[in-house]
Design an enzyme around this catalytic site. Sequence first.
Site, PDB file in Angstrom:
ATOM      1  N   ASP A   1      -7.107   1.388   0.644  1.00 58.31           N
ATOM      2  CA  ASP A   1      -7.466   1.568   2.079  1.00 58.31           C
ATOM      3  C   ASP A   1      -8.685   1.269   2.528  1.00 58.31           C
ATOM      4  O   ASP A   1      -9.414   0.824   1.763  1.00 58.31           O
ATOM      5  CB  ASP A   1      -6.822   3.107   2.546  1.00 58.31           C
ATOM      6  CG  ASP A   1      -7.981   4.065   2.083  1.00 58.31           C
ATOM      7  OD1 ASP A   1      -9.008   3.704   1.378  1.00 58.31           O
ATOM      8  OD2 ASP A   1      -8.114   5.174   2.686  1.00 58.31           O
TER       9      ASP A   1
ATOM     10  N   LYS B   1       0.868  -1.287  -0.158  1.00 66.75           N
ATOM     11  CA  LYS B   1      -0.226  -0.020   0.175  1.00 66.75           C
ATOM     12  C   LYS B   1       0.618   1.098   0.010  1.00 66.75           C
ATOM     13  O   LYS B   1       0.732   2.209  -0.656  1.00 66.75           O
ATOM     14  CB  LYS B   1      -1.087  -0.015   1.261  1.00 66.75           C
ATOM     15  CG  LYS B   1      -1.935   1.250   1.549  1.00 66.75           C
ATOM     16  CD  LYS B   1      -2.596   1.353   2.914  1.00 66.75           C
ATOM     17  CE  LYS B   1      -3.108   2.655   3.014  1.00 66.75           C
ATOM     18  NZ  LYS B   1      -3.981   2.666   4.218  1.00 66.75           N
TER      19      LYS B   1
END
Length: 230
Positions: free
Chosen positions: A152, A134
């Site tokens: 997210d 991420k």
Amino acid sequence: MTIPTEHDTSGLVNAGSEAAEALARQLMNAYPDATCTLDCSTPFQLLIATMLSAQTTDERVNRITPALFGEFPTALDLAQARRDTVEQIVRPLGFQHRRSGQIIATAQALCTEFGGEVPQSNKELEKLPGVGHKTANVVMGVCFGARALTVDTHVGRLSRRLGWTRATSVTRVEKDVTTLLAGVNWTKLSHVLIAHGRSVCTAQGPRCDECPVVDRCPKVGVVPWSGGGQ
């Protein structure tokens, strides 16, 4: 009977159709100014700020980064920092011992392996201490122009509500959405989904009457927000 796996997109409302990209583009047009909300001026600063944003909010990170980057603006500066000094700066975010150790170790790795510069590939970024997929996607998308979907909690939730995936794991959400929306700028889409998830399509309950894509959204699993709650 064939039981669909989490990664199977067959039968999803918007899977395999032009409707999915049309919905995505309509939503993106509604948030033309959506961008990364971490306040940073260099790839190094964005890398560190993104690492610090784990288990907290961008707003809270933005409160401490002026002091952090004022004292340690480069990888070399942070690599040579005293840990207790860094701990004191990041203390408001919680987990200060772990956070300070990770960002100092990352700065040291940047100096020893990459000449103090942030590498420009996911593979090399993800070798750095404390840097996951991420975080690497954020840096690659924002700093280096890569098409990178950052999954997210908002991106995952909205992708399911919009009928783009059934998945709950980050890697499978990313795979489903990028496969389905092959013609979309995934970096921009990430920012838009995050903005929409924070302001309208919230976890507590979406405000569908305020949604710019309410006419296209399949509202998968949606319980409308009633308002007025505590």
